[in-house]
Design a protein around this motif. Structure first.
Motif, PDB file in Angstrom:
ATOM      1  N   GLU A 177     -25.024  -9.995  38.291  1.00  0.00           N
ATOM      2  CA  GLU A 177     -25.999 -10.845  37.627  1.00  0.00           C
ATOM      3  C   GLU A 177     -26.544 -11.895  38.587  1.00  0.00           C
ATOM      4  O   GLU A 177     -25.838 -12.374  39.483  1.00  0.00           O
ATOM      5  CB  GLU A 177     -25.376 -11.560  36.430  1.00  0.00           C
ATOM      6  N   ALA A 178     -27.807 -12.233  38.385  1.00  0.00           N
ATOM      7  CA  ALA A 178     -28.431 -13.343  39.101  1.00  0.00           C
ATOM      8  C   ALA A 178     -28.845 -14.376  38.062  1.00  0.00           C
ATOM      9  O   ALA A 178     -29.600 -14.068  37.138  1.00  0.00           O
ATOM     10  CB  ALA A 178     -29.642 -12.865  39.891  1.00  0.00           C
ATOM     11  N   LEU A 179     -28.333 -15.585  38.193  1.00  0.00           N
ATOM     12  CA  LEU A 179     -28.674 -16.649  37.247  1.00  0.00           C
ATOM     13  C   LEU A 179     -30.014 -17.261  37.640  1.00  0.00           C
ATOM     14  O   LEU A 179     -30.236 -17.615  38.801  1.00  0.00           O
ATOM     15  CB  LEU A 179     -27.598 -17.734  37.253  1.00  0.00           C
ATOM     16  N   ILE A 180     -30.917 -17.375  36.661  1.00  0.00           N
ATOM     17  CA  ILE A 180     -32.240 -17.931  36.929  1.00  0.00           C
ATOM     18  C   ILE A 180     -32.735 -18.676  35.693  1.00  0.00           C
ATOM     19  O   ILE A 180     -32.505 -18.245  34.555  1.00  0.00           O
ATOM     20  CB  ILE A 180     -33.234 -16.817  37.334  1.00  0.00           C
ATOM     21  N   SER A 181     -33.386 -19.808  35.898  1.00  0.00           N
ATOM     22  CA  SER A 181     -33.897 -20.603  34.782  1.00  0.00           C
ATOM     23  C   SER A 181     -35.043 -19.890  34.080  1.00  0.00           C
ATOM     24  O   SER A 181     -35.899 -19.269  34.724  1.00  0.00           O
ATOM     25  CB  SER A 181     -34.372 -21.966  35.289  1.00  0.00           C
ATOM     26  N   ARG A 182     -35.101 -20.013  32.754  1.00  0.00           N
ATOM     27  CA  ARG A 182     -36.215 -19.428  31.993  1.00  0.00           C
ATOM     28  C   ARG A 182     -37.549 -20.035  32.418  1.00  0.00           C
ATOM     29  O   ARG A 182     -38.589 -19.380  32.344  1.00  0.00           O
ATOM     30  CB  ARG A 182     -35.996 -19.652  30.494  1.00  0.00           C
ATOM     31  N   GLY A 183     -37.523 -21.270  32.847  1.00  0.00           N
ATOM     32  CA  GLY A 183     -38.756 -21.931  33.265  1.00  0.00           C
ATOM     33  C   GLY A 183     -39.283 -21.456  34.595  1.00  0.00           C
ATOM     34  O   GLY A 183     -40.362 -21.867  35.036  1.00  0.00           O
ATOM     35  N   ILE A 223     -21.687 -18.846  34.564  1.00  0.00           N
ATOM     36  CA  ILE A 223     -21.008 -18.223  35.700  1.00  0.00           C
ATOM     37  C   ILE A 223     -19.762 -17.475  35.221  1.00  0.00           C
ATOM     38  O   ILE A 223     -18.965 -17.996  34.460  1.00  0.00           O
ATOM     39  CB  ILE A 223     -20.616 -19.280  36.757  1.00  0.00           C
ATOM     40  N   SER A 224     -19.657 -16.221  35.684  1.00  0.00           N
ATOM     41  CA  SER A 224     -18.496 -15.395  35.351  1.00  0.00           C
ATOM     42  C   SER A 224     -18.210 -14.467  36.517  1.00  0.00           C
ATOM     43  O   SER A 224     -18.870 -14.549  37.568  1.00  0.00           O
ATOM     44  CB  SER A 224     -18.772 -14.575  34.074  1.00  0.00           C
ATOM     45  N   GLU A 225     -17.241 -13.566  36.325  1.00  0.00           N
ATOM     46  CA  GLU A 225     -16.930 -12.613  37.392  1.00  0.00           C
ATOM     47  C   GLU A 225     -18.082 -11.638  37.631  1.00  0.00           C
ATOM     48  O   GLU A 225     -18.130 -10.949  38.654  1.00  0.00           O
ATOM     49  CB  GLU A 225     -15.640 -11.836  37.064  1.00  0.00           C
ATOM     50  N   ARG A 226     -19.032 -11.575  36.683  1.00  0.00           N
ATOM     51  CA  ARG A 226     -20.185 -10.688  36.832  1.00  0.00           C
ATOM     52  C   ARG A 226     -21.310 -11.333  37.631  1.00  0.00           C
ATOM     53  O   ARG A 226     -22.279 -10.675  37.998  1.00  0.00           O
ATOM     54  CB  ARG A 226     -20.719 -10.288  35.451  1.00  0.00           C
ATOM     55  N   THR A 227     -21.200 -12.632  37.899  1.00  0.00           N
ATOM     56  CA  THR A 227     -22.270 -13.353  38.582  1.00  0.00           C
ATOM     57  C   THR A 227     -22.262 -13.034  40.079  1.00  0.00           C
ATOM     58  O   THR A 227     -21.222 -13.122  40.737  1.00  0.00           O
ATOM     59  CB  THR A 227     -22.119 -14.873  38.386  1.00  0.00           C
ATOM     60  N   GLY A 228     -23.450 -12.681  40.612  1.00  0.00           N
ATOM     61  CA  GLY A 228     -23.555 -12.353  42.033  1.00  0.00           C
ATOM     62  C   GLY A 228     -24.181 -13.459  42.859  1.00  0.00           C
ATOM     63  O   GLY A 228     -23.814 -13.669  44.015  1.00  0.00           O
ATOM     64  N   LEU A 229     -25.126 -14.200  42.254  1.00  0.00           N
ATOM     65  CA  LEU A 229     -25.773 -15.300  42.970  1.00  0.00           C
ATOM     66  C   LEU A 229     -26.574 -16.153  41.997  1.00  0.00           C
ATOM     67  O   LEU A 229     -26.759 -15.790  40.828  1.00  0.00           O
ATOM     68  CB  LEU A 229     -26.671 -14.777  44.104  1.00  0.00           C
ATOM     69  N   ILE A 230     -27.058 -17.275  42.496  1.00  0.00           N
ATOM     70  CA  ILE A 230     -27.943 -18.159  41.734  1.00  0.00           C
ATOM     71  C   ILE A 230     -29.298 -18.166  42.421  1.00  0.00           C
ATOM     72  O   ILE A 230     -29.394 -18.278  43.650  1.00  0.00           O
ATOM     73  CB  ILE A 230     -27.382 -19.596  41.668  1.00  0.00           C
ATOM     74  N   LEU A 261     -20.687 -18.643  45.382  1.00  0.00           N
ATOM     75  CA  LEU A 261     -21.872 -17.807  45.172  1.00  0.00           C
ATOM     76  C   LEU A 261     -22.994 -18.222  46.123  1.00  0.00           C
ATOM     77  O   LEU A 261     -23.142 -19.408  46.428  1.00  0.00           O
ATOM     78  CB  LEU A 261     -22.382 -17.950  43.727  1.00  0.00           C
ATOM     79  N   PRO A 262     -23.790 -17.281  46.596  1.00  0.00           N
ATOM     80  CA  PRO A 262     -24.962 -17.647  47.390  1.00  0.00           C
ATOM     81  C   PRO A 262     -26.023 -18.312  46.503  1.00  0.00           C
ATOM     82  O   PRO A 262     -26.243 -17.882  45.368  1.00  0.00           O
ATOM     83  CB  PRO A 262     -25.476 -16.311  47.934  1.00  0.00           C
ATOM     84  N   LEU A 263     -26.676 -19.338  47.046  1.00  0.00           N
ATOM     85  CA  LEU A 263     -27.812 -19.954  46.373  1.00  0.00           C
ATOM     86  C   LEU A 263     -29.078 -19.526  47.109  1.00  0.00           C
ATOM     87  O   LEU A 263     -29.259 -19.816  48.296  1.00  0.00           O
ATOM     88  CB  LEU A 263     -27.703 -21.478  46.387  1.00  0.00           C
ATOM     89  N   VAL A 264     -29.934 -18.818  46.397  1.00  0.00           N
ATOM     90  CA  VAL A 264     -31.172 -18.279  46.976  1.00  0.00           C
ATOM     91  C   VAL A 264     -32.356 -19.062  46.422  1.00  0.00           C
ATOM     92  O   VAL A 264     -32.499 -19.213  45.209  1.00  0.00           O
ATOM     93  CB  VAL A 264     -31.327 -16.778  46.648  1.00  0.00           C
ATOM     94  N   TYR A 265     -33.215 -19.545  47.312  1.00  0.00           N
ATOM     95  CA  TYR A 265     -34.388 -20.316  46.901  1.00  0.00           C
ATOM     96  C   TYR A 265     -35.652 -19.553  47.296  1.00  0.00           C
ATOM     97  O   TYR A 265     -35.947 -19.381  48.474  1.00  0.00           O
ATOM     98  CB  TYR A 265     -34.360 -21.684  47.570  1.00  0.00           C
ATOM     99  N   ASP A 266     -36.382 -19.078  46.308  1.00  0.00           N
ATOM    100  CA  ASP A 266     -37.679 -18.433  46.534  1.00  0.00           C
ATOM    101  C   ASP A 266     -38.730 -19.529  46.485  1.00  0.00           C
ATOM    102  O   ASP A 266     -39.195 -19.904  45.411  1.00  0.00           O
ATOM    103  CB  ASP A 266     -37.936 -17.371  45.460  1.00  0.00           C
ATOM    104  N   MET A 267     -39.076 -20.056  47.651  1.00  0.00           N
ATOM    105  CA  MET A 267     -40.013 -21.187  47.664  1.00  0.00           C
ATOM    106  C   MET A 267     -41.465 -20.744  47.800  1.00  0.00           C
ATOM    107  O   MET A 267     -42.375 -21.553  47.647  1.00  0.00           O
ATOM    108  CB  MET A 267     -39.639 -22.182  48.759  1.00  0.00           C
ATOM    109  N   GLY A 268     -41.701 -19.474  48.073  1.00  0.00           N
ATOM    110  CA  GLY A 268     -43.068 -18.943  48.053  1.00  0.00           C
ATOM    111  C   GLY A 268     -43.952 -19.459  49.173  1.00  0.00           C
ATOM    112  O   GLY A 268     -44.394 -18.692  50.029  1.00  0.00           O
ATOM    113  N   ASN A 269     -44.233 -20.749  49.182  1.00  0.00           N
ATOM    114  CA  ASN A 269     -45.228 -21.309  50.094  1.00  0.00           C
ATOM    115  C   ASN A 269     -44.806 -21.306  51.549  1.00  0.00           C
ATOM    116  O   ASN A 269     -45.586 -20.988  52.432  1.00  0.00           O
ATOM    117  CB  ASN A 269     -45.565 -22.752  49.695  1.00  0.00           C
ATOM    118  N   GLY A 270     -43.596 -21.716  51.810  1.00  0.00           N
ATOM    119  CA  GLY A 270     -43.098 -21.718  53.186  1.00  0.00           C
ATOM    120  C   GLY A 270     -43.706 -22.765  54.088  1.00  0.00           C
ATOM    121  O   GLY A 270     -44.070 -22.470  55.230  1.00  0.00           O
TER     122      GLY A 270
END
Length: 471
Positions: A177-183, A223-230, A261-270
C-alpha cells in the motif's frame, strides 16, 4: 511570381481538360517549399484531393476564380495547412503562457541546442566506459550532475514524471500500500488522473484524511504491515483555500521514519531556483524538499527546471539503486537527445547561469516596461497599415500546471478585428510561421513575454496578411 492562366472558361466540362496533371504541379516551383516541408507523398495526396474538388465544382458549374498554376498550388498548400495543422514547425507563442503544454512547454536554451547539434548527430559515450574500453553505465555522468545540482545522494532520469512515479512505486512498494491524502489525488492535463496512473504500478493506494483536511494522525492510523511507503503530491496545478490543512514534509518524514517507510514527494515542478527572486511566491525547491526529510523527490524536466521532457528522481542512494536495478527502467529510460539537453540544462544551474541562459527564466525575468516598449513599436507599425492596434495592461502566466493563480504583470497588444475575432485568430494560427494568440471577448491579445525578441519583426507582416484575407 505571376499567375499563368490555364483556362479562360472554367465552369464547363471542357475546363476539365485544362486542369494540370499532378506531376506538372509537383515539378513546378509553386510547390517546391511545400514538398520540402511535408514530403512529396503528402503533397501528392493533397494535389489529388484539390484536383478532385475542382473537377466536382466544374461538373456542377460552380464559379471558380481562375485555374492558374499558382491558384491551384495555393489551394493545395491551404489543404495541407489544414490537414496537417500539427505538423512539426516553429510556432510563435504570443499567449503569454510560458510553459504552454500544447506548444512544447519549456523552450530549450541556446547551450542545449548547441550541444544537441554538436553531439546529437554523432556517436557519443552514452553507455561506454572510455577508460576501460568496456560497456559502461547508461547516462552515468547525467546522474552525477543531477545529484550535485539537487544536493542528493543519487539521481536518475526517465522519460517523464508520470513514468518516474510509476517506477518509484513499483520498485519501492510493489504489491503493498501507498498512503496518500485524498486532497492530493489530482487530475493532470488531458484527463489523466494521478491515481489511475499510479494504480498501474500494482500498488494499492490507501487514501487518508479528507479532501480539505488531512493530519499527521491520519497517516499514523493507517500504517500497517501492508504499508510500503508514504506519498505526498504537490498541488502544483490547483489551489485549495479556506478550511484546508495537510502535514508538512517534516511531519511526514518523522512518521515515515518511525515506520521505517520511504517518504516519496512528487513535487512536479522541480524548481532549482527560488521563484521569490523573480517576483513570484516562493515555490519549494528540490533541495529544500530533500533537506526537509523526503527520501525520494520526483519532478519534471520541462517545467520549472526549464529543460527537455524528462522525469527526474533524486534522493537516497539505497532507494535509487532499487530503481536502477528494476527491469521497468529500460522501458521508460531517457533517450540520448533528451539526455544531452538535460545534462546541458543542469550545467547552466551548476554554473549559476540558469537565470540568464534558460528561456523559461528569461521570460519570467522580463519586466513589464521592457514588454511595453516592444509592444508599442509593433502597435505603431500595425497602425501604419490601418490595423486597429492598441496596448493595454495585462497578465502573463507560468502555465504547464505550475504556480496556479500566480501572475506576472505584462503589456498586451490588443487587436480589434473588423470581423469575427475567432476567424482572425484562426488565420494567425494557420500563418507561416503560426502565430498563437489569446482571444478575449472581441479582441485578439498578443503578449510579447513569450515571443522571442528576434520574432518581433515577423508579427506585423503575419497580422497584416491575416487582416487582408477575405472571408
Amino acid at each position: 511570381m505571376k499567375s499563368v492562366p490555364i483556362a479562360k472558361k472554367t465552369n464547363t466540362p471542357s475546363g476539365m481538360r485544362q486542369l494540370p496533371a499532378i506531376e506538372t504541379l509537383l515539378e513546378s516551383t509553386f510547390l517546391s517549399s511545400a514538398i520540402a516541408r511535408y514530403s512529396r507523398p503528402l503533397v501528392t495526396e493533397a494535389a489529388r484531393h484539390t484536383l478532385a474538388a475542382l473537377r466536382h465544382d466544374i461538373r456542377r458549374n460552380q464559379p471558380i476564380p481562375t485555374l492558374s498554376m499558382d491558384f491551384i498550388a495555393q489551394m493545395i498548400i491551404q489543404h495541407l495547412s489544414e490537414e496537417w495543422a500539427g505538423f512539426a514547425q516553429p510556432v510563435i507563442n504570443a499567449t503569454g503562457i510560458i510553459l504552454h503544454t500544447n506548444l512544447g512547454r519549456a523552450p530549450l536554451s541556446d547551450p542545449a541546442l548547441k550541444a544537441l547539434n554538436a553531439i546529437g548527430g554523432r556517436y557519443l559515450s552514452l553507455e561506454s566506459n572510455l577508460s576501460e574500453g568496456t560497456r559502461g553505465v547508461r547516462t552515468l555522468e547525467l546522474r552525477r550532475l543531477l545529484s550535485v545540482a539537487c544536493h542528493a545522494e543519487d539521481a536518475l532520469a526517465v522519460n517523464n514524471n508520470a513514468a518516474a512515479m510509476l517506477l518509484v512505486l513499483i520498485a519501492l512498494a510493489g504489491g503493498k500500500e501507498a498512503l496518500i491524502s485524498r486532497g492530493e489525488l489530482v487530475q493532470i492535463g488531458n484527463g489523466f488522473r494521478i491515481p489511475e496512473i499510479l494504480e498501474q504500478s500494482g500498488v494499492i493506494l490507501r487514501e487518508v484524511g479528507t479532501t480539505n483536511q488531512t493530519s499527521a494522525r491520519d497517516y499514523e492510523k493507517c500504517i500497517s504491515e501492508r504499508t510500503g511507503l508514504i506519498v505526498k503530491v504537490h498541488q502544483s496545478n490547483f489551489v485549495q483555500k479556506g478550511f484546508v490543512s495537510s502535514p508538512s514534509i517534516e511531519e511526514l518524514a518523522a512518521i515515515a521514519g518511525k515506520g521505517q517507510l520511504p517518504l516519496v514527494y512528487d513535487m512536479g515542478n522541480g524548481a532549482l531556483l527560488d521563484t521569490a527572486h523573480f517576483g513570484l511566491e516562493h515555490e519549494p525547491t528540490v533541495m529544500e524538499s530533500l533537506r526537509a526529510g523526503a527520501d525520494v523527490v520526483c519532478f519534471s524536466g520541462d517545467k520549472l527546471l526549464g529543460g527537455p521532457q524528462a522525469g527526474i528522481i533524486a534522493g537516497k542512494r539505497e532507494f535509487i539503486r532499487l530503481m536502477l536495478n528494476h527491469p521497468l527502467l529500460r522501458v521508460i529510460r531517457l533517450d540520448k537527445l533528451s539526455a544531452i539537453a538535460l545534462a546541458t540544462t543542469i550545467k547552466s544551474y551548476l554554473d549559476k547561469n540558469a537565470a540568464l541562459e534558460l528561456p523559461l527564466w528569461q521570460m519570467i525575468r522580463l519586466k513589464k516596461e521592457e514588454i511595453r516598449s516592444r509592444a508599442s513599436t509593433i502597435a505603431q507599425q500595425l497602425k501604419t497599415q490601418n490595423i486597429a492596434a492598441t496596448i493595454q495592461d495585462g497578465v502573463s502566466l507560468v502555465g504547464g500546471g505550475t504556480l496556479p493563480e500566480q501572475e506576472l504583470p505584462t503589456t498586451l497588444i490588443c487587436l480589434s478585428p473588423p470581423r469575427a475575432v475567432d476567424k482572425i485568430a484562426r488565420r494567425l494560427r494557420l500563418s507561416s510561421p503560426p502565430l498563437v494568440a489569446r482571444v478575449e471577448k472581441d479582441a485578439v491579445l498578443i503578449d510579447l513575454r513569450t515571443v522571442f525578441p528576434d520574432q518581433d519583426a515577423l508579427l506585423p507582416g503575419i497580422i497584416a496578411a491575416a487582416w487582408a484575407q477575405k472571408d
